[in-house]
Enzyme design. Sequence first.
Site, PDB file in Angstrom:
ATOM      1  N   CYS A   8       0.845  -1.228   0.183  1.00 18.98           N
ATOM      2  CA  CYS A   8       0.030   0.102  -0.109  1.00 18.98           C
ATOM      3  C   CYS A   8       0.687   1.223  -0.045  1.00 18.98           C
ATOM      4  O   CYS A   8       2.249   0.829  -0.289  1.00 18.98           O
ATOM      5  CB  CYS A   8      -0.885   0.134   1.084  1.00 18.98           C
ATOM      6  SG  CYS A   8      -0.270   0.242   2.886  1.00 18.98           S
ATOM      7  N   ASN A  11       2.609   1.401   4.231  1.00 15.83           N
ATOM      8  CA  ASN A  11       2.816   0.304   4.785  1.00 15.83           C
ATOM      9  C   ASN A  11       2.385   0.546   6.391  1.00 15.83           C
ATOM     10  O   ASN A  11       3.242  -0.303   7.177  1.00 15.83           O
ATOM     11  CB  ASN A  11       4.101  -0.061   4.520  1.00 15.83           C
ATOM     12  CG  ASN A  11       4.403  -1.583   5.016  1.00 15.83           C
ATOM     13  OD1 ASN A  11       5.649  -1.947   5.665  1.00 15.83           O
ATOM     14  ND2 ASN A  11       3.582  -2.504   4.956  1.00 15.83           N
ATOM     15  N   CYS A  13      -1.255   0.792   7.487  1.00 14.98           N
ATOM     16  CA  CYS A  13      -2.723   0.639   7.474  1.00 14.98           C
ATOM     17  C   CYS A  13      -3.099  -0.587   6.768  1.00 14.98           C
ATOM     18  O   CYS A  13      -3.308  -1.806   7.316  1.00 14.98           O
ATOM     19  CB  CYS A  13      -3.720   1.718   6.997  1.00 14.98           C
ATOM     20  SG  CYS A  13      -3.479   3.262   8.105  1.00 14.98           S
ATOM     21  N   ARG A  14      -3.378  -0.629   5.431  1.00 18.41           N
ATOM     22  CA  ARG A  14      -3.964  -1.672   4.636  1.00 18.41           C
ATOM     23  C   ARG A  14      -2.803  -2.839   4.519  1.00 18.41           C
ATOM     24  O   ARG A  14      -3.492  -3.995   4.606  1.00 18.41           O
ATOM     25  CB  ARG A  14      -4.483  -1.107   3.211  1.00 18.41           C
ATOM     26  CG  ARG A  14      -5.275  -0.084   3.398  1.00 18.41           C
ATOM     27  CD  ARG A  14      -5.496   0.619   1.938  1.00 18.41           C
ATOM     28  NE  ARG A  14      -4.553   1.452   1.588  1.00 18.41           N
ATOM     29  CZ  ARG A  14      -4.432   1.845   0.342  1.00 18.41           C
ATOM     30  NH1 ARG A  14      -5.245   1.863  -0.472  1.00 18.41           N
ATOM     31  NH2 ARG A  14      -3.343   2.763   0.201  1.00 18.41           N
ATOM     32  N   SER A  15      -1.644  -2.657   4.042  1.00 14.30           N
ATOM     33  CA  SER A  15      -0.846  -3.810   3.755  1.00 14.30           C
ATOM     34  C   SER A  15      -0.549  -4.545   5.132  1.00 14.30           C
ATOM     35  O   SER A  15      -0.475  -5.668   4.978  1.00 14.30           O
ATOM     36  CB  SER A  15       0.405  -3.235   2.742  1.00 14.30           C
ATOM     37  OG  SER A  15       1.184  -2.363   3.437  1.00 14.30           O
ATOM     38  N   ASP A 124      -8.259   3.842   1.569  1.00 11.33           N
ATOM     39  CA  ASP A 124      -7.280   3.935   2.535  1.00 11.33           C
ATOM     40  C   ASP A 124      -7.495   4.638   3.964  1.00 11.33           C
ATOM     41  O   ASP A 124      -7.999   5.792   3.991  1.00 11.33           O
ATOM     42  CB  ASP A 124      -5.955   4.872   2.079  1.00 11.33           C
ATOM     43  CG  ASP A 124      -4.886   5.018   2.882  1.00 11.33           C
ATOM     44  OD1 ASP A 124      -4.826   4.652   4.139  1.00 11.33           O
ATOM     45  OD2 ASP A 124      -3.636   5.507   2.335  1.00 11.33           O
TER      46      ASP A 124
END
Length: 158
Positions: A8, A11, A13-15, A124
């Site tokens: 993401c 690195n 939040c999402r990933s 995001d």
Amino acid sequence: MIRVLFVCLGNICRSPMAEAVFRRLIDEEGMSEKVLVDSAGIGHWHIGKIPHKGTREILDEHDISYSGMTARQVEPADWDRYDYIIALDQQNLSDLKAIREKNGVEVRLFMDFVDGDESKDVPDPYFTGNFDYVYELIHSGCQRLVNHIKNKNFKEES
């Protein structure tokens, strides 16, 4: 060994959420010795930082470990280390392709693994604050990715 990298923007939040959820799912499938998972960001802003508070809270709520995870930036050598590089949105996918492309590495959009959602991006939550919705998308996509990898790479073992 199959190696998977989630990517993401920063690195945090999402990933890392995808890494933690995917790790839990491969564990439950008994594939921990066969599949390695990591995450990285396109940007360098958060290198060395732990996942965002919202990510930690949603993972805690689902009793999913993120122990030892810290942000890192994608590097060209990742194309030699990973079999699957999974971008959490279209801009990340475009950025990844600008860094490097290599035959034999499956670079995919995460939402390709989420059934029934027309969006091409995992929003995001750093900007939207909607960690619950992002978790739902990530859990669904990670489950389908586990099945994809299992069917493509370990079919004969079933």
